[in-house]
Design a protein around this motif. Structure first.
Motif, PDB file in Angstrom:
ATOM      1  N   THR A 184      77.931  54.113 -11.047  1.00  0.00           N
ATOM      2  CA  THR A 184      78.084  55.540 -11.299  1.00  0.00           C
ATOM      3  C   THR A 184      77.953  56.380 -10.041  1.00  0.00           C
ATOM      4  OG1 THR A 184      75.753  55.662 -11.887  1.00  0.00           O
ATOM      5  CG2 THR A 184      77.310  55.452 -13.699  1.00  0.00           C
ATOM      6  N   SER A 185      77.363  55.826  -8.971  1.00  0.00           N
ATOM      7  CA  SER A 185      77.247  56.591  -7.727  1.00  0.00           C
ATOM      8  C   SER A 185      78.594  56.753  -7.046  1.00  0.00           C
ATOM      9  CB  SER A 185      76.282  55.900  -6.768  1.00  0.00           C
ATOM     10  OG  SER A 185      76.828  54.666  -6.344  1.00  0.00           O
ATOM     11  N   LEU A 186      79.539  55.841  -7.343  1.00  0.00           N
ATOM     12  CA  LEU A 186      80.881  55.885  -6.759  1.00  0.00           C
ATOM     13  C   LEU A 186      80.854  55.841  -5.234  1.00  0.00           C
ATOM     14  CD1 LEU A 186      82.417  58.552  -9.131  1.00  0.00           C
ATOM     15  CD2 LEU A 186      82.916  56.108  -9.114  1.00  0.00           C
ATOM     16  N   ASP A 187      79.829  55.206  -4.658  1.00  0.00           N
ATOM     17  CA  ASP A 187      79.751  55.129  -3.200  1.00  0.00           C
ATOM     18  C   ASP A 187      80.582  53.989  -2.634  1.00  0.00           C
ATOM     19  OD1 ASP A 187      78.109  53.181  -4.265  1.00  0.00           O
ATOM     20  OD2 ASP A 187      76.472  53.504  -2.863  1.00  0.00           O
ATOM     21  N   GLY A 188      80.936  53.020  -3.456  1.00  0.00           N
ATOM     22  CA  GLY A 188      81.741  51.909  -2.985  1.00  0.00           C
ATOM     23  C   GLY A 188      81.946  50.886  -4.080  1.00  0.00           C
ATOM     24  N   ILE A 189      82.737  49.862  -3.756  1.00  0.00           N
ATOM     25  CA  ILE A 189      82.987  48.756  -4.673  1.00  0.00           C
ATOM     26  C   ILE A 189      82.250  47.554  -4.115  1.00  0.00           C
ATOM     27  CG2 ILE A 189      84.734  47.242  -5.676  1.00  0.00           C
ATOM     28  CD1 ILE A 189      86.691  49.656  -5.274  1.00  0.00           C
ATOM     29  N   ASP A 190      81.261  47.071  -4.850  1.00  0.00           N
ATOM     30  CA  ASP A 190      80.477  45.925  -4.421  1.00  0.00           C
ATOM     31  C   ASP A 190      81.151  44.643  -4.881  1.00  0.00           C
ATOM     32  OD1 ASP A 190      78.368  47.461  -3.268  1.00  0.00           O
ATOM     33  OD2 ASP A 190      77.691  47.917  -5.295  1.00  0.00           O
ATOM     34  N   VAL A 191      81.320  43.703  -3.942  1.00  0.00           N
ATOM     35  CA  VAL A 191      81.946  42.420  -4.220  1.00  0.00           C
ATOM     36  C   VAL A 191      80.973  41.345  -3.761  1.00  0.00           C
ATOM     37  CG1 VAL A 191      83.981  40.986  -3.848  1.00  0.00           C
ATOM     38  CG2 VAL A 191      84.188  43.463  -3.707  1.00  0.00           C
ATOM     39  N   PRO A 249      84.424  50.720   0.856  1.00  0.00           N
ATOM     40  CA  PRO A 249      84.227  52.168   0.689  1.00  0.00           C
ATOM     41  C   PRO A 249      85.127  52.767  -0.390  1.00  0.00           C
ATOM     42  CG  PRO A 249      84.878  51.610   2.959  1.00  0.00           C
ATOM     43  CD  PRO A 249      84.929  50.359   2.170  1.00  0.00           C
ATOM     44  N   MET A 250      84.594  53.731  -1.083  1.00  0.00           N
ATOM     45  CA  MET A 250      85.362  54.469  -2.087  1.00  0.00           C
ATOM     46  C   MET A 250      85.951  55.693  -1.389  1.00  0.00           C
ATOM     47  SD  MET A 250      86.225  54.720  -5.381  1.00  0.00           S
ATOM     48  CE  MET A 250      85.040  53.741  -6.292  1.00  0.00           C
ATOM     49  N   PRO A 251      87.272  55.808  -1.335  1.00  0.00           N
ATOM     50  CA  PRO A 251      87.867  56.999  -0.704  1.00  0.00           C
ATOM     51  C   PRO A 251      87.388  58.275  -1.387  1.00  0.00           C
ATOM     52  CG  PRO A 251      89.528  55.315  -1.126  1.00  0.00           C
ATOM     53  CD  PRO A 251      88.271  54.869  -1.820  1.00  0.00           C
ATOM     54  N   GLY A 252      87.093  59.295  -0.573  1.00  0.00           N
ATOM     55  CA  GLY A 252      86.548  60.549  -1.097  1.00  0.00           C
ATOM     56  C   GLY A 252      87.414  61.210  -2.156  1.00  0.00           C
ATOM     57  N   ILE A 279      87.688  60.417 -10.028  1.00  0.00           N
ATOM     58  CA  ILE A 279      86.895  59.693 -11.032  1.00  0.00           C
ATOM     59  C   ILE A 279      85.823  60.606 -11.613  1.00  0.00           C
ATOM     60  CG2 ILE A 279      85.306  57.777 -11.415  1.00  0.00           C
ATOM     61  CD1 ILE A 279      86.914  56.256  -9.220  1.00  0.00           C
ATOM     62  N   LEU A 280      85.142  61.365 -10.763  1.00  0.00           N
ATOM     63  CA  LEU A 280      84.129  62.301 -11.258  1.00  0.00           C
ATOM     64  C   LEU A 280      84.747  63.322 -12.202  1.00  0.00           C
ATOM     65  CD1 LEU A 280      82.014  62.879  -8.017  1.00  0.00           C
ATOM     66  CD2 LEU A 280      81.284  61.714 -10.125  1.00  0.00           C
ATOM     67  N   ALA A 281      85.948  63.799 -11.888  1.00  0.00           N
ATOM     68  CA  ALA A 281      86.625  64.763 -12.757  1.00  0.00           C
ATOM     69  C   ALA A 281      86.938  64.135 -14.112  1.00  0.00           C
ATOM     70  CB  ALA A 281      87.901  65.272 -12.091  1.00  0.00           C
ATOM     71  N   ILE A 282      87.359  62.864 -14.116  1.00  0.00           N
ATOM     72  CA  ILE A 282      87.630  62.165 -15.375  1.00  0.00           C
ATOM     73  C   ILE A 282      86.338  62.039 -16.187  1.00  0.00           C
ATOM     74  CG2 ILE A 282      88.275  59.929 -16.378  1.00  0.00           C
ATOM     75  CD1 ILE A 282      90.254  59.682 -13.977  1.00  0.00           C
TER      76      ILE A 282
END
Length: 190
Positions: A13-20, A39-42, A48-51
């Motif tokens: 939920t932090s949307l700071d990145g995709i952990d693999v 990294p999650m592009p800004g 995603i936050l808007a959704i």
């Protein structure tokens, strides 16, 4: 279960990145081998936050980004797709209501795109299946806690503080129980 290397993909939920994470798994052990945070592009984070806040769904590139994260880990570790048995992909949760009359959860990140871009079998849709079976949409964490921390005598609880905090209850001789406890790091993220 087939022994071998597996990859887990998660975007919280932090949307700071995709952990693999790359792990070797057999009937006795889960062993970490490598990890990578993509990294999650800004601009995508803002979409995603808007959704999550009710905007019309227009997002299509998340599955491709998950695949890019997996392929980057494979390159960093000099692995071929044939070296990996499967990918478990949680996808990105944008709506989650595990305690209403009409249970509902929604994740984005088309697993078919991940298969097409990596050539590796992808297993997903964990949350909806768990909720259909009476859970709250977090089937993997309690099972992992049980495998790692269950004791034959001692009662244990494990608190996992992600975006939403959840609790695993490990009681000797009883099935593991797990459930959400409320907001976690999502408050700091906001």
């Amino acid at each position: 279960m087939k022994s071998g290397r597996y990859i887990g993909v998660m975007s919280g939920t932090s949307l700071d990145g995709i952990d693999v994470v790359l792990a070797a798994i057999d009937e006795n052990i889960v062993a970490w081998q490598a990890s990578y945070c993509h990294p999650m592009p800004g601009a995508l984070r803002q979409q995603i936050l808007a959704i999550c806040q009710g905007q019309t769904l227009t997002l299509s590139e998340l599955g491709q980004l998950f695949a890019e994260a997996v392929n980057t880990l494979l390159r960093c570790e000099a692995l071929k797709p044939a070296d990996v048995v499967a990918i478990g992909c949680h996808e990105q949760t944008v709506w989650h209501e595990p305690q209403r009359d009409a249970l509902h959860t929604l994740q984005l990140g088309d697993n078919n795109q991940i298969v097409a871009a990596t050539g590796i079998t992808v297993i997903g849709d964990f949350l909806r299946r768990d909720m259909a079976l009476g859970g709250q949409g977090a089937p993997l964490v309690p099972a992992f806690h049980q495998a790692l921390l269950m004791d034959v005598v001692e009662r244990r609880m494990v608190l996992n503080i992600g975006g939403i905090a959840n609790l695993s209850l490990l009681l000797p001789g009883q099935p593991v129980r797990g459930y959400d406890t409320g907001p976690g790091n999502m408050l700091m993220d906001a």
